[in-house]
Design an enzyme around this catalytic site. Sequence first.
Site, short mmCIF file in Angstrom:
data_model
loop_
_atom_site.label_atom_id
_atom_site.label_comp_id
_atom_site.label_asym_id
_atom_site.label_seq_id
_atom_site.Cartn_x
_atom_site.Cartn_y
_atom_site.Cartn_z
N ILE A 31 0.79 -1.26 -0.02
CA ILE A 31 0.06 -0.12 0.09
C ILE A 31 0.82 1.22 0.21
O ILE A 31 0.42 2.29 -0.40
CB ILE A 31 -1.05 -0.07 1.25
N TYR A 65 6.17 3.08 17.87
CA TYR A 65 4.96 2.49 17.33
C TYR A 65 3.66 2.91 17.99
O TYR A 65 2.86 3.31 17.31
CB TYR A 65 5.09 1.00 17.85
N ARG A 77 7.34 -11.89 18.28
CA ARG A 77 6.59 -11.41 19.55
C ARG A 77 6.68 -12.56 20.67
O ARG A 77 7.11 -13.83 20.26
CB ARG A 77 5.13 -11.00 19.51
N VAL A 115 12.73 -11.22 29.58
CA VAL A 115 13.55 -9.87 29.62
C VAL A 115 13.07 -9.09 30.84
O VAL A 115 11.97 -9.01 31.01
CB VAL A 115 12.60 -9.06 28.37
N ARG A 120 0.36 -8.93 31.38
CA ARG A 120 -0.35 -9.04 30.05
C ARG A 120 -1.62 -9.87 30.20
O ARG A 120 -1.56 -10.66 31.08
CB ARG A 120 0.43 -9.58 28.91
N TYR A 124 16.69 -6.40 23.25
CA TYR A 124 15.99 -5.40 22.39
C TYR A 124 16.98 -4.38 21.82
O TYR A 124 16.73 -3.43 21.08
CB TYR A 124 14.77 -4.75 23.08
#
EC number: 4.1.1.35
Length: 389
Positions: A77, A185, A235, A253, A260, A331
């Site tokens: 796109i 993000y 992920r 980590v 979550r 990361y």
Amino acid sequence: MANGAVRLDLDGNPIKPLTICMIGAGGFIGSHLCEKLLNETPHKILALDVYNDKIKHLLEPDTSEWAERIQFHRINIKHDSRLEGLVKMADLTINLAAICTPADYNTRPLDTIYSNFIDALPVVKYCSENNKRLIHFSTCEVYGKTIGSFLPKDHPLRQDPEFYVLKEDTSPCIFGSIEKQRWSYACAKQLIERLVYAEGAENGLEFTIVRPFNWIGPRMDFIPGIDGPSEGVPRVLACFSNNLLRREPLKLVDGGESQRTFIYIKDAIEAVLLMIENPERANGHIFNVGNPNNEVTVRQLAEMMTKVYSKVSGETAIESPTIDVSSKEFYGEGYDDSDKRIPDMTIINRQLGWNPKTSLWDLLESTLTYQHRTYAEAVKKATSKPVAS
């Protein structure tokens, strides 16, 4: 789908067959949504994506019952003049396209901002200008950190739901400092949400915004070196699956303290179908879609996945199933995290009468059964190859 049966919306009105332009149809969520639409509804799909591996089974010539109802368009796109024509041909556009892997937010912040904001602009514009409805996929990351995370560690108010349950219409969106690139993000996603909302307010765009809270299930992400780059970092679910398949310790980590909630993809897709088919109830709304009952720390998730994988694979767990790593090590520089992500479900429940059903144990069992069946042999082959000197 049973022929002849008229399907009704939540208000008892017949549902008209729609043509749906689905951007990102070849991804994890898109593939499940395409299956659901083809199996249970009369709607047609214009499936747009760069890859179609996850929906290949829906595009085979022998699935002729669907051949008339799904067309695949290989489109990026970013720069494709065909996009507006496809939006015009459809009644509804669903935009699932995004870079949404935390490992990329730090290392590819420019790509992340462009993909989630700049590349989404034409989609919003074409829907608005052509009076087409838009269902835009955002993320629970737009909430950033909870208010509670700014209180001292042992403060009693940290336990008060007012300070950590995330509400679409009242919770603030709190991000870390600019040098923490991990928020590139969330910030891009929040800005496109504000733009969609403004198009609705100023130009009458009919929109629904979806904020997914950790949707997991088969076909999620990739297994590094098998169906994705060997140095890639997917992920958490795919990361842990990869470790389990390779009999390596699961990397936690910063001690795996983040909390979550996880929801089964099939429950979440039910919610999306209700949004598609009940525009009167869904337009102008932002919906959290998650399962507040499935809340765990990442460490607890690792322990649970280790148990479930032993059950589905018949293999005993390795001696030290987890290992702690720092976020910097895992990361890179500029990582920061949100502490807790618990969705408030009041709005979606009121508007669409929707509630998630699947427990964390059941959804992990279903997903890890799939991971084991799909990848175990390939991982064995990959790990037994002699390494070239």
